[in-house]
Design a protein around this motif. Structure first.
Motif, PDB file in Angstrom:
ATOM      1  N   LYS A 165       0.826  -1.211   0.000  1.00  0.00           N
ATOM      2  CA  LYS A 165       0.000   0.000   0.000  1.00  0.00           C
ATOM      3  C   LYS A 165       0.861   1.262   0.000  1.00  0.00           C
ATOM      4  CE  LYS A 165      -3.856  -2.136   2.504  1.00  0.00           C
ATOM      5  NZ  LYS A 165      -4.631  -2.147   3.780  1.00  0.00           N
ATOM      6  N   SER A 166       1.939   1.224   0.786  1.00  0.00           N
ATOM      7  CA  SER A 166       2.782   2.414   0.931  1.00  0.00           C
ATOM      8  C   SER A 166       3.471   2.795  -0.371  1.00  0.00           C
ATOM      9  CB  SER A 166       3.829   2.180   2.023  1.00  0.00           C
ATOM     10  OG  SER A 166       3.198   1.971   3.271  1.00  0.00           O
ATOM     11  N   LYS A 167       3.794   1.801  -1.190  1.00  0.00           N
ATOM     12  CA  LYS A 167       4.439   2.094  -2.471  1.00  0.00           C
ATOM     13  C   LYS A 167       3.527   2.916  -3.381  1.00  0.00           C
ATOM     14  CE  LYS A 167       7.783  -1.671  -2.912  1.00  0.00           C
ATOM     15  NZ  LYS A 167       8.199  -2.850  -3.707  1.00  0.00           N
ATOM     16  N   LYS A 168       2.212   2.796  -3.143  1.00  0.00           N
ATOM     17  CA  LYS A 168       1.244   3.515  -3.975  1.00  0.00           C
ATOM     18  C   LYS A 168       0.868   4.875  -3.394  1.00  0.00           C
ATOM     19  CE  LYS A 168      -0.822  -0.876  -5.437  1.00  0.00           C
ATOM     20  NZ  LYS A 168      -2.050  -1.727  -5.397  1.00  0.00           N
ATOM     21  N   THR A 169       1.154   5.066  -2.103  1.00  0.00           N
ATOM     22  CA  THR A 169       0.708   6.300  -1.450  1.00  0.00           C
ATOM     23  C   THR A 169       1.848   7.187  -0.959  1.00  0.00           C
ATOM     24  OG1 THR A 169       0.517   5.113   0.661  1.00  0.00           O
ATOM     25  CG2 THR A 169      -1.460   5.243  -0.714  1.00  0.00           C
ATOM     26  N   ILE A 170       3.029   6.606  -0.732  1.00  0.00           N
ATOM     27  CA  ILE A 170       4.190   7.394  -0.288  1.00  0.00           C
ATOM     28  C   ILE A 170       5.212   7.372  -1.417  1.00  0.00           C
ATOM     29  CG2 ILE A 170       5.962   7.679   1.484  1.00  0.00           C
ATOM     30  CD1 ILE A 170       4.217   6.059   3.381  1.00  0.00           C
ATOM     31  N   PHE A 171       5.407   8.491  -2.060  1.00  0.00           N
ATOM     32  CA  PHE A 171       6.150   8.506  -3.316  1.00  0.00           C
ATOM     33  C   PHE A 171       7.657   8.715  -3.152  1.00  0.00           C
ATOM     34  CE2 PHE A 171       1.781   9.853  -4.214  1.00  0.00           C
ATOM     35  CZ  PHE A 171       1.411   8.843  -5.093  1.00  0.00           C
ATOM     36  N   LEU A 172       8.069   9.434  -2.120  1.00  0.00           N
ATOM     37  CA  LEU A 172       9.501   9.659  -1.924  1.00  0.00           C
ATOM     38  C   LEU A 172      10.115   8.473  -1.188  1.00  0.00           C
ATOM     39  CD1 LEU A 172       9.635  13.448  -0.931  1.00  0.00           C
ATOM     40  CD2 LEU A 172      10.154  12.403  -3.144  1.00  0.00           C
ATOM     41  N   GLU A 173      11.237   7.986  -1.700  1.00  0.00           N
ATOM     42  CA  GLU A 173      11.869   6.799  -1.118  1.00  0.00           C
ATOM     43  C   GLU A 173      12.280   7.024   0.330  1.00  0.00           C
ATOM     44  OE1 GLU A 173      15.606   3.735  -1.951  1.00  0.00           O
ATOM     45  OE2 GLU A 173      15.034   5.216  -3.461  1.00  0.00           O
ATOM     46  N   LYS A 174      12.810   8.207   0.635  1.00  0.00           N
ATOM     47  CA  LYS A 174      13.250   8.468   2.009  1.00  0.00           C
ATOM     48  C   LYS A 174      12.061   8.476   2.969  1.00  0.00           C
ATOM     49  CE  LYS A 174      13.288  13.565   1.673  1.00  0.00           C
ATOM     50  NZ  LYS A 174      12.287  13.794   2.719  1.00  0.00           N
ATOM     51  N   ASP A 175      10.897   8.920   2.483  1.00  0.00           N
ATOM     52  CA  ASP A 175       9.695   8.911   3.322  1.00  0.00           C
ATOM     53  C   ASP A 175       9.199   7.483   3.543  1.00  0.00           C
ATOM     54  OD1 ASP A 175       9.775  11.650   3.480  1.00  0.00           O
ATOM     55  OD2 ASP A 175       8.339  11.973   1.846  1.00  0.00           O
ATOM     56  N   ARG A 176       9.301   6.657   2.500  1.00  0.00           N
ATOM     57  CA  ARG A 176       8.893   5.255   2.647  1.00  0.00           C
ATOM     58  C   ARG A 176       9.787   4.538   3.648  1.00  0.00           C
ATOM     59  NH1 ARG A 176       8.108   5.167  -3.067  1.00  0.00           N
ATOM     60  NH2 ARG A 176      10.091   4.062  -3.341  1.00  0.00           N
ATOM     61  N   ARG A 177      11.096   4.785   3.553  1.00  0.00           N
ATOM     62  CA  ARG A 177      12.024   4.146   4.486  1.00  0.00           C
ATOM     63  C   ARG A 177      11.709   4.534   5.922  1.00  0.00           C
ATOM     64  NH1 ARG A 177      17.898   5.073   1.509  1.00  0.00           N
ATOM     65  NH2 ARG A 177      17.620   3.551  -0.184  1.00  0.00           N
ATOM     66  N   SER A 178      11.437   5.807   6.131  1.00  0.00           N
ATOM     67  CA  SER A 178      11.093   6.291   7.472  1.00  0.00           C
ATOM     68  C   SER A 178       9.807   5.636   7.965  1.00  0.00           C
ATOM     69  CB  SER A 178      10.932   7.813   7.448  1.00  0.00           C
ATOM     70  OG  SER A 178      10.527   8.290   8.713  1.00  0.00           O
ATOM     71  N   HIS A 179       8.832   5.527   7.070  1.00  0.00           N
ATOM     72  CA  HIS A 179       7.554   4.895   7.424  1.00  0.00           C
ATOM     73  C   HIS A 179       7.761   3.425   7.786  1.00  0.00           C
ATOM     74  CE1 HIS A 179       3.359   3.650   7.228  1.00  0.00           C
ATOM     75  NE2 HIS A 179       3.725   2.706   6.370  1.00  0.00           N
ATOM     76  N   PHE A 180       8.543   2.702   6.976  1.00  0.00           N
ATOM     77  CA  PHE A 180       8.773   1.281   7.235  1.00  0.00           C
ATOM     78  C   PHE A 180       9.471   1.070   8.576  1.00  0.00           C
ATOM     79  CE2 PHE A 180       8.999   0.647   2.362  1.00  0.00           C
ATOM     80  CZ  PHE A 180       7.617   0.565   2.304  1.00  0.00           C
ATOM     81  N   ARG A 181      10.453   1.940   8.886  1.00  0.00           N
ATOM     82  CA  ARG A 181      11.161   1.819  10.169  1.00  0.00           C
ATOM     83  C   ARG A 181      10.197   2.001  11.336  1.00  0.00           C
ATOM     84  NH1 ARG A 181      15.621   4.467   7.484  1.00  0.00           N
ATOM     85  NH2 ARG A 181      14.779   6.501   8.066  1.00  0.00           N
ATOM     86  N   GLN A 182       9.290   2.953  11.207  1.00  0.00           N
ATOM     87  CA  GLN A 182       8.327   3.214  12.277  1.00  0.00           C
ATOM     88  C   GLN A 182       7.361   2.045  12.457  1.00  0.00           C
ATOM     89  OE1 GLN A 182       6.385   6.925  11.367  1.00  0.00           O
ATOM     90  NE2 GLN A 182       8.274   8.122  11.474  1.00  0.00           N
ATOM     91  N   VAL A 183       6.901   1.484  11.342  1.00  0.00           N
ATOM     92  CA  VAL A 183       5.950   0.367  11.410  1.00  0.00           C
ATOM     93  C   VAL A 183       6.600  -0.862  12.039  1.00  0.00           C
ATOM     94  CG1 VAL A 183       4.562  -1.238  10.051  1.00  0.00           C
ATOM     95  CG2 VAL A 183       4.585   1.188   9.458  1.00  0.00           C
ATOM     96  N   VAL A 184       7.836  -1.167  11.609  1.00  0.00           N
ATOM     97  CA  VAL A 184       8.546  -2.326  12.168  1.00  0.00           C
ATOM     98  C   VAL A 184       8.811  -2.119  13.660  1.00  0.00           C
ATOM     99  CG1 VAL A 184      10.712  -3.621  12.146  1.00  0.00           C
ATOM    100  CG2 VAL A 184       9.601  -3.027   9.994  1.00  0.00           C
ATOM    101  N   ALA A 185       9.298  -0.928  14.017  1.00  0.00           N
ATOM    102  CA  ALA A 185       9.597  -0.633  15.422  1.00  0.00           C
ATOM    103  C   ALA A 185       8.342  -0.746  16.280  1.00  0.00           C
ATOM    104  CB  ALA A 185      10.203   0.763  15.548  1.00  0.00           C
ATOM    105  N   SER A 186       7.224  -0.271  15.752  1.00  0.00           N
ATOM    106  CA  SER A 186       5.961  -0.331  16.492  1.00  0.00           C
ATOM    107  C   SER A 186       5.533  -1.777  16.720  1.00  0.00           C
ATOM    108  CB  SER A 186       4.876   0.422  15.719  1.00  0.00           C
ATOM    109  OG  SER A 186       3.628   0.310  16.370  1.00  0.00           O
ATOM    110  N   GLY A 187       5.667  -2.603  15.677  1.00  0.00           N
ATOM    111  CA  GLY A 187       5.289  -4.006  15.807  1.00  0.00           C
ATOM    112  C   GLY A 187       6.151  -4.738  16.814  1.00  0.00           C
ATOM    113  N   LEU A 188       7.464  -4.513  16.759  1.00  0.00           N
ATOM    114  CA  LEU A 188       8.382  -5.180  17.683  1.00  0.00           C
ATOM    115  C   LEU A 188       8.186  -4.694  19.111  1.00  0.00           C
ATOM    116  CD1 LEU A 188      11.667  -5.202  15.565  1.00  0.00           C
ATOM    117  CD2 LEU A 188      10.077  -7.087  15.967  1.00  0.00           C
ATOM    118  N   LYS A 189       7.859  -3.413  19.265  1.00  0.00           N
ATOM    119  CA  LYS A 189       7.618  -2.863  20.600  1.00  0.00           C
ATOM    120  C   LYS A 189       6.396  -3.515  21.230  1.00  0.00           C
ATOM    121  CE  LYS A 189       7.294   1.579  23.010  1.00  0.00           C
ATOM    122  NZ  LYS A 189       7.216   3.058  22.833  1.00  0.00           N
TER     123      LYS A 189
END
Length: 205
Positions: A165-189
């Motif tokens: 989903k994020s590949k279709k809605t977040i267009f800048l690569e640096k923003d996607r990377r930041s989003h993915f880090r937050q999602v993974v960190a949230s899940g592990l937390k």
């Protein structure tokens, strides 16, 4: 001393030949059947358990010990018989043909070795000692099994959906990377909180 290169193979629709029909070969057949490979088992005799598994999973069986024709068109082979001389011959034939070959418990006659693997859905954690101590690899896998439960398999599914989903809605690569880090960190937390709560509960039982 061989230094192995770790890799995961895509065996879907590729011919894989498994030599053997006993309990060790059955264990290999179960793992290979999950890959989508075109699996063929070759053996003089198949155990009742192997035959039952082959019937359930429509596994191709070839009765006998013919090597040359069995390997025709194969991408990978595994020798899991109790006949060391036969296994060595399989290795030599595969080496001549450029076919990847694993002889179970014999790294010296293998072009690749199979690690001890912990699976949680799409998540796979592979552990290897390079053939030095399979028992240590197995022991470490058992320890990790306590740490990494089935919730990690669910997390991988969620992350895969979010990534799509994020590949279709977040267009800048640096923003996607930041989003993915937050999602993974949230899940592990979330896993950490559940684990700590469980441990506190066990203390008072």
């Amino acid at each position: 001393m061989v230094q192995y290169y770790p890799a995961f193979l895509d065996l879907s629709d590729k011919k894989v030949v498994l030599f053997g029909g006993g309990p060790v070969a059955l264990r290999k057949a179960k793992a290979l059947s999950e890959t989508g490979a075109d699996l063929i088992a070759v053996s003089r005799d198949f155990s009742p358990e192997f035959l039952a598994f082959a019937k359930r999973h429509r596994l191709k069986l070839r009765h006998g010990s013919e090597i040359q024709n069995s390997l025709r068109g194969a991408s990978l082979a595994i020798a899991a018989t109790s006949d060391k001389a036969f296994n060595k011959t399989v290795f030599e034939r595969c080496k001549q043909k450029g076919i990847l070959i694993n002889v179970v418990d014999d790294p010296g006659h293998s072009s690749f070795i199979v690690p001890s693997v912990l699976k949680r859905g799409r998540l796979q954690i592979a552990i290897s000692t390079g053939g030095a101590s399979p028992l240590l690899a197995k022991t470490l896998r058992q320890k990790l099994a306590v740490e990494f439960g089935s919730e990690y398999g669910r997390l991988v599914r969620q992350l895969e959906q979010d990534r799509s989903k994020s590949k279709k809605t977040i267009f800048l690569e640096k923003d996607r990377r930041s989003h993915f880090r937050q999602v993974v960190a949230s899940g592990l937390k979330g896993f950490k909180r559940k684990r700590n709560t469980s441990l506190r509960g066990n203390v008072f039982k």
